[in-house]
Design an enzyme around this catalytic site. Structure first.
Site, short mmCIF file in Angstrom:
data_model
loop_
_atom_site.label_atom_id
_atom_site.label_comp_id
_atom_site.label_asym_id
_atom_site.label_seq_id
_atom_site.Cartn_x
_atom_site.Cartn_y
_atom_site.Cartn_z
N SER A 1 -25.89 47.63 38.73
CA SER A 1 -24.46 47.33 38.55
C SER A 1 -24.32 45.86 38.20
O SER A 1 -24.60 44.99 39.04
CB SER A 1 -23.69 47.65 39.83
N HIS B 1 -24.79 49.98 34.73
CA HIS B 1 -23.54 50.41 35.35
C HIS B 1 -22.50 49.30 35.22
O HIS B 1 -22.75 48.17 35.65
CB HIS B 1 -23.80 50.74 36.83
N ASP C 1 -18.76 48.13 36.20
CA ASP C 1 -17.63 48.37 37.11
C ASP C 1 -16.35 47.74 36.59
O ASP C 1 -16.24 46.52 36.57
CB ASP C 1 -17.95 47.80 38.50
N MET D 1 -12.50 47.09 37.14
CA MET D 1 -11.50 47.06 38.23
C MET D 1 -10.24 46.37 37.72
O MET D 1 -10.32 45.32 37.09
CB MET D 1 -12.07 46.30 39.42
N HIS E 1 -17.75 52.75 34.87
CA HIS E 1 -17.07 53.26 36.07
C HIS E 1 -15.66 52.68 36.10
O HIS E 1 -15.49 51.49 36.40
CB HIS E 1 -17.89 52.84 37.31
N MET F 1 -12.42 52.03 37.74
CA MET F 1 -11.63 51.98 38.99
C MET F 1 -10.28 51.37 38.62
O MET F 1 -9.96 50.25 39.02
CB MET F 1 -12.38 51.15 40.02
N MET G 1 -18.80 57.92 45.85
CA MET G 1 -18.76 56.55 46.35
C MET G 1 -19.30 56.52 47.79
O MET G 1 -18.79 57.25 48.65
CB MET G 1 -17.34 55.98 46.32
N ASP H 1 -23.11 55.30 44.81
CA ASP H 1 -22.73 53.94 44.43
C ASP H 1 -22.16 53.19 45.62
O ASP H 1 -21.14 53.58 46.17
CB ASP H 1 -21.66 54.05 43.31
N GLY I 1 -23.89 49.97 48.45
CA GLY I 1 -24.83 49.77 49.55
C GLY I 1 -26.17 50.47 49.35
O GLY I 1 -26.84 50.84 50.32
N GLY J 1 -26.28 47.03 42.94
CA GLY J 1 -25.96 45.69 42.47
C GLY J 1 -26.76 44.66 43.25
O GLY J 1 -27.76 44.11 42.76
C1 DX5 Z 1 -18.03 49.00 44.00
C2 DX5 Z 1 -18.76 49.33 42.74
C3 DX5 Z 1 -20.26 49.31 42.90
C4 DX5 Z 1 -20.82 47.99 43.40
C5 DX5 Z 1 -22.22 48.23 43.94
O1 DX5 Z 1 -16.71 49.36 43.89
O2 DX5 Z 1 -18.36 50.59 42.22
O3 DX5 Z 1 -20.88 49.70 41.68
O4 DX5 Z 1 -20.83 47.05 42.40
O5 DX5 Z 1 -22.70 47.05 44.50
P1 DX5 Z 1 -23.70 47.03 45.73
O6 DX5 Z 1 -24.96 47.73 45.26
O7 DX5 Z 1 -23.90 45.58 45.98
O8 DX5 Z 1 -23.05 47.76 46.87
ZN ZN Z 2 -19.52 51.36 40.45
#
Ligand code: DX5
Ligand code: ZN
Length: 246
Positions: free
Chosen positions: A9, A34, A36, A38, A67, A69, A140, A178, A180, A200
């Site tokens: 990510s 990936h 993200d 937002m 992705h 969001m 998620m 996705d 942690g 990420g």
């Molecule tokens: C959170 C994102 C994830 C995030 C993952 O809303 O959708 O893709 O960036 O990051 P880590 O791997 O650090 O949890």
């Molecule tokens: Zn994501």
């Protein structure tokens, strides 16, 4: 056995040298990138838009896993198609404020793989009506909006149900987790049926991206994966394996 796909990510990447970061994860064995997206409304954070996805597109031929969001993804999805997305995942929650079925069909018509995502608080039943029309289910494992959060093990119930759905319907929807994802939580996720790992922090904060990606995959290098995949294909289709007459 579905291939394990690792999707770094870029939210956790160093944006001051994004091109270099993309080249590094690709060389380190990443399968997808990936992205993200937002909007500060659907989630309490703002990341980047189609222009940055376009920049990433120029730096790699790896599939771009976008992705969304955001609210009204139906309005913005065409811009990500244009930017070079290979798959576009939207959220099922009503806060996204769109006709889920219609948006998924529009993404597929535009030539992208349609994906659907559900947040930790959203029951699996919400996505069931759409499983027939998607290619990726993004479960998620944290509440979306930020990287660096802790994995929620109770979510594995949904991953298991998705894997059971695949089995009972003879489908191979990619089951993506996705949030942690580390070597340990990746192992748990794969055991429950996930085959796509978004990460990420555990990749971009690591000194050795290659080792981080191999650890997520359970220590398998690309050569080992290919051989493993070849062996399982041979087991499934012995008639295809080379013999004295081939
Ligand atoms: C959170 C994102 C994830 C995030 C993952 O809303 O959708 O893709 O960036 O990051 P880590 O791997 O650090 O949890
Ligand atoms: Zn994501």
């Amino acid at each position: 056995m579905q291939r394990i796909i690792v999707a770094p990510s870029i939210l956790a990447a160093d944006f001051s040298r994004l091109a270099e970061e993309i080249h590094r994860v690709e060389a380190a064995g990443a399968d997808w990138i990936h992205c993200d997206i937002m909007d500060g409304h659907f989630v309490d954070n703002i990341s980047f838009g189609p222009e940055i996805v376009g920049v990433v597109r120029k730096e790699t031929s790896l599939p771009l896993d976008v992705h969304l969001m955001i609210q009204t993804p139906d309005h913005y999805a065409p811009r990500f198609v244009k930017a070079g997305a290979n798959s576009i995942t939207i959220h099922v929650e009503p806060e996204a404020n769109h006709d889920v079925g219609k948006t998924l069909r529009a993404i597929r018509r535009a030539g992208c793989r349609p994906g659907l995502s559900l947040n930790p608080a959203t029951p699996f039943e919400s996505v069931e009506p759409f499983l027939d029309t998607i290619e990726i289910l993004l479960v998620m494992t944290v509440h979306p909006g930020f990287g660096g959060q802790s994995f929620r093990p109770e979510i594995m119930e949904k991953v298991k149900r998705a894997a059971e759905w695949n089995k009972s319907h003879k489908r191979k929807i990619d089951i993506e987790v996705d949030g942690g994802i580390t070597a340990e939580t990746a192992r748990v996720s794969i055991q429950n049926g996930a085959n796509v790992l978004v990460a990420g922090t555990s990749i971009f904060r690591a000194k050795d991206y290659g080792k981080a990606i191999r650890d997520l995959r359970g220590g398998l290098t690309r050569a080992m994966r290919t051989e493993r995949h070849r062996q399982s294909a041979k087991m499934c289709h012995p008639e295809l394996s080379e013999g004295p007459h081939s």
